[in-house]
Design a protein around this motif. Structure first.
Motif, PDB file in Angstrom:
ATOM      1  N   GLY A  69     -22.119  -2.253  48.292  1.00 35.19           N
ATOM      2  CA  GLY A  69     -21.121  -2.105  49.336  1.00 35.19           C
ATOM      3  C   GLY A  69     -19.724  -2.427  48.838  1.00 35.19           C
ATOM      4  O   GLY A  69     -18.752  -1.723  49.152  1.00 35.19           O
ATOM      5  N   GLU A  70     -19.588  -3.502  48.046  1.00 38.14           N
ATOM      6  CA  GLU A  70     -18.294  -3.852  47.465  1.00 38.14           C
ATOM      7  C   GLU A  70     -17.792  -2.741  46.553  1.00 38.14           C
ATOM      8  O   GLU A  70     -16.606  -2.389  46.563  1.00 38.14           O
ATOM      9  CB  GLU A  70     -18.405  -5.145  46.667  1.00 38.14           C
ATOM     10  N   LEU A  71     -18.709  -2.200  45.738  1.00 36.74           N
ATOM     11  CA  LEU A  71     -18.333  -1.144  44.805  1.00 36.74           C
ATOM     12  C   LEU A  71     -17.820   0.078  45.572  1.00 36.74           C
ATOM     13  O   LEU A  71     -16.794   0.666  45.210  1.00 36.74           O
ATOM     14  CB  LEU A  71     -19.551  -0.776  43.960  1.00 36.74           C
ATOM     15  N   ALA A  72     -18.524   0.452  46.637  1.00 35.86           N
ATOM     16  CA  ALA A  72     -18.098   1.598  47.441  1.00 35.86           C
ATOM     17  C   ALA A  72     -16.730   1.343  48.064  1.00 35.86           C
ATOM     18  O   ALA A  72     -15.878   2.249  48.110  1.00 35.86           O
ATOM     19  CB  ALA A  72     -19.138   1.892  48.520  1.00 35.86           C
ATOM     20  N   GLU A  73     -16.499   0.125  48.536  1.00 30.75           N
ATOM     21  CA  GLU A  73     -15.198  -0.196  49.130  1.00 30.75           C
ATOM     22  C   GLU A  73     -14.082  -0.149  48.094  1.00 30.75           C
ATOM     23  O   GLU A  73     -13.008   0.402  48.357  1.00 30.75           O
ATOM     24  CB  GLU A  73     -15.250  -1.579  49.781  1.00 30.75           C
ATOM     25  N   ARG A  74     -14.325  -0.730  46.926  1.00 28.92           N
ATOM     26  CA  ARG A  74     -13.278  -0.779  45.900  1.00 28.92           C
ATOM     27  C   ARG A  74     -12.824   0.608  45.490  1.00 28.92           C
ATOM     28  O   ARG A  74     -11.651   0.828  45.173  1.00 28.92           O
ATOM     29  CB  ARG A  74     -13.782  -1.521  44.659  1.00 28.92           C
ATOM     30  N   PHE A  75     -13.760   1.566  45.474  1.00 28.18           N
ATOM     31  CA  PHE A  75     -13.428   2.908  44.992  1.00 28.18           C
ATOM     32  C   PHE A  75     -13.403   3.949  46.108  1.00 28.18           C
ATOM     33  O   PHE A  75     -13.356   5.140  45.828  1.00 28.18           O
ATOM     34  CB  PHE A  75     -14.429   3.306  43.901  1.00 28.18           C
ATOM     35  N   GLU A  76     -13.424   3.460  47.359  1.00 33.22           N
ATOM     36  CA  GLU A  76     -13.382   4.344  48.516  1.00 33.22           C
ATOM     37  C   GLU A  76     -14.442   5.439  48.390  1.00 33.22           C
ATOM     38  O   GLU A  76     -14.183   6.633  48.612  1.00 33.22           O
ATOM     39  CB  GLU A  76     -11.980   4.944  48.687  1.00 33.22           C
ATOM     40  N   ALA A  77     -15.638   5.004  48.024  1.00 37.86           N
ATOM     41  CA  ALA A  77     -16.741   5.927  47.753  1.00 37.86           C
ATOM     42  C   ALA A  77     -17.731   5.961  48.900  1.00 37.86           C
ATOM     43  O   ALA A  77     -17.852   5.008  49.680  1.00 37.86           O
ATOM     44  CB  ALA A  77     -17.462   5.494  46.473  1.00 37.86           C
ATOM     45  N   ALA A  78     -18.458   7.062  48.998  1.00 40.54           N
ATOM     46  CA  ALA A  78     -19.609   7.120  49.894  1.00 40.54           C
ATOM     47  C   ALA A  78     -20.716   6.249  49.308  1.00 40.54           C
ATOM     48  O   ALA A  78     -20.792   6.048  48.094  1.00 40.54           O
ATOM     49  CB  ALA A  78     -20.087   8.556  50.045  1.00 40.54           C
ATOM     50  N   ILE A  79     -21.579   5.721  50.167  1.00 41.86           N
ATOM     51  CA  ILE A  79     -22.711   4.928  49.705  1.00 41.86           C
ATOM     52  C   ILE A  79     -23.999   5.526  50.249  1.00 41.86           C
ATOM     53  O   ILE A  79     -24.092   5.851  51.432  1.00 41.86           O
ATOM     54  CB  ILE A  79     -22.567   3.444  50.111  1.00 41.86           C
ATOM     55  N   VAL A  80     -24.960   5.709  49.370  1.00 41.61           N
ATOM     56  CA  VAL A  80     -26.256   6.288  49.726  1.00 41.61           C
ATOM     57  C   VAL A  80     -27.332   5.235  49.469  1.00 41.61           C
ATOM     58  O   VAL A  80     -27.490   4.770  48.340  1.00 41.61           O
ATOM     59  CB  VAL A  80     -26.558   7.555  48.900  1.00 41.61           C
ATOM     60  N   GLY A  81     -28.054   4.867  50.517  1.00 42.39           N
ATOM     61  CA  GLY A  81     -29.208   3.994  50.361  1.00 42.39           C
ATOM     62  C   GLY A  81     -30.451   4.830  50.171  1.00 42.39           C
ATOM     63  O   GLY A  81     -30.612   5.869  50.820  1.00 42.39           O
ATOM     64  N   ILE A  82     -31.335   4.387  49.287  1.00 42.50           N
ATOM     65  CA  ILE A  82     -32.507   5.199  48.988  1.00 42.50           C
ATOM     66  C   ILE A  82     -33.730   4.319  48.750  1.00 42.50           C
ATOM     67  O   ILE A  82     -33.632   3.229  48.178  1.00 42.50           O
ATOM     68  CB  ILE A  82     -32.244   6.102  47.760  1.00 42.50           C
ATOM     69  N   ALA A  83     -34.868   4.791  49.224  1.00 41.18           N
ATOM     70  CA  ALA A  83     -36.132   4.077  49.012  1.00 41.18           C
ATOM     71  C   ALA A  83     -37.273   5.052  49.186  1.00 41.18           C
ATOM     72  O   ALA A  83     -37.173   6.035  49.919  1.00 41.18           O
ATOM     73  CB  ALA A  83     -36.273   2.911  49.991  1.00 41.18           C
ATOM     74  N   ALA A  84     -38.353   4.768  48.512  1.00 42.56           N
ATOM     75  CA  ALA A  84     -39.566   5.566  48.666  1.00 42.56           C
ATOM     76  C   ALA A  84     -40.761   4.673  48.400  1.00 42.56           C
ATOM     77  O   ALA A  84     -40.657   3.653  47.715  1.00 42.56           O
ATOM     78  CB  ALA A  84     -39.567   6.765  47.713  1.00 42.56           C
ATOM     79  N   ALA A  85     -41.883   5.051  48.965  1.00 46.25           N
ATOM     80  CA  ALA A  85     -43.136   4.339  48.715  1.00 46.25           C
ATOM     81  C   ALA A  85     -44.273   5.317  48.910  1.00 46.25           C
ATOM     82  O   ALA A  85     -44.180   6.260  49.688  1.00 46.25           O
ATOM     83  CB  ALA A  85     -43.285   3.138  49.645  1.00 46.25           C
TER      84      ALA A  85
END
Length: 276
Positions: free
Chosen positions: A24-40
């Motif tokens: 989240g910090e990284l996305a804020e610093r670079f004004e980036a979109a953030i994608v959460g991903i998981a699979a099982a």
């Protein structure tokens, strides 16, 4: 160069707070979109049955997996709801390694937890060694005890290899935000220290042309393992992030990492950016 999309890989039955915070910090610093991903993936039981009972067990286990993935989505949404930018969730009933590696095409950088030396489950989590060796994207490994992305001091672990060159290039957006950058090469016994100093000085000069002030450093060759020396230097300079190339090879389809890379994905003191 910047990061426009940050992807964070979440795992079932593992702590995700640290990687969510840093992503989240990284996305804020670079004004980036953030994608959460998981699979099982549903893990077949070690005993066998058939007919109606078998289908009941399969349905029950798949429902459990779907519920746990929904819980991860809720955790991701809660962690990103107060942050600016676009947040997206992706999940599937699939092997995590296969799904995350395929979806990484949409990201500039991946964020993952470190690898536990005691626990690995291909049905519920993707190993960081698989991500860094196969995704074709830089991987930011976040130990569970980290609660922020500390870019005040960054250590670049240099070897004159394509992997290290790629890692430094991939890390440029972070290096531009660092206060102190140290480029270090750990010589082995018999290495020419002056030649190593020329190499790290070249890297420091290249970084300077990108507006990044860096210090070149080559310690005396010693008998200690390179990972031990690197860890000591990281502590000396107060590094919050180590940037390194990831080295390894595939043997009988099992990824074997080099000693320093293996150390970096299992250490718990600081974040590590790896590229292969």
């Amino acid at each position: 160069m910047t990061y426009a999309t940050v992807m964070v890989s979440l795992a079932l039955d593992q702590p995700n707070d640290a990687r969510l915070q840093v992503a989240g910090e990284l996305a804020e610093r670079f004004e980036a979109a953030i994608v959460g991903i998981a699979a099982a993936q549903f893990a077949s039981p070690l005993y066998f049955t058939d007919g109606v009972e078998a289908q009941r067990l399969i349905d029950q286990e798949e429902t459990s997996v779907r519920r746990r993935l929904a819980d991860l989505e809720a955790e991701f949404r809660a962690a990103t709801k107060t942050r600016g930018g676009r947040a997206e969730w992706r999940s599937a009933l699939d092997f995590p390694g296969r799904f995350v590696l395929a979806q990484s095409r949409c990201a500039d950088i991946l964020v993952s937890g470190g690898e536990s030396p005691a626990f690995s489950d291909a049905f519920s989590l993707v190993s960081p060694k698989d991500l860094v060796m196969q995704a074709g994207r830089p991987l930011l490994v976040v130990p569970d005890r980290i609660n922020w992305l500390d870019l005040r001091s960054v250590l670049v672990a240099w070897k004159d290899t394509p992997e290290a060159r790629r890692a430094v290039a991939d890390a440029l957006p972070m290096l531009r935000k660092a206060r102190d950058v140290v480029v270090v090469e750990i010589p082995e016994e018999g290495d020419d220290r002056s030649a190593a100093m020329v190499q790290v000085s070249d890297v420091a000069a290249w970084l300077a042309r990108h507006g990044i002030t860096a210090t070149a450093r080559v310690p005396e060759a010693g008998s200690e393992a390179a990972a031990v020396q690197l860890e000591r230097i990281a502590g000396d300079v107060g590094a919050g992030l180590i940037v390194a190339g990831a080295y390894g090879h595939s043997r009988f389809r099992e990824l074997i990492l080099g000693g320093v890379t293996q150390h970096l994905v299992t250490q718990t003191a600081r974040c590590v950016l790896l590229s292969h």
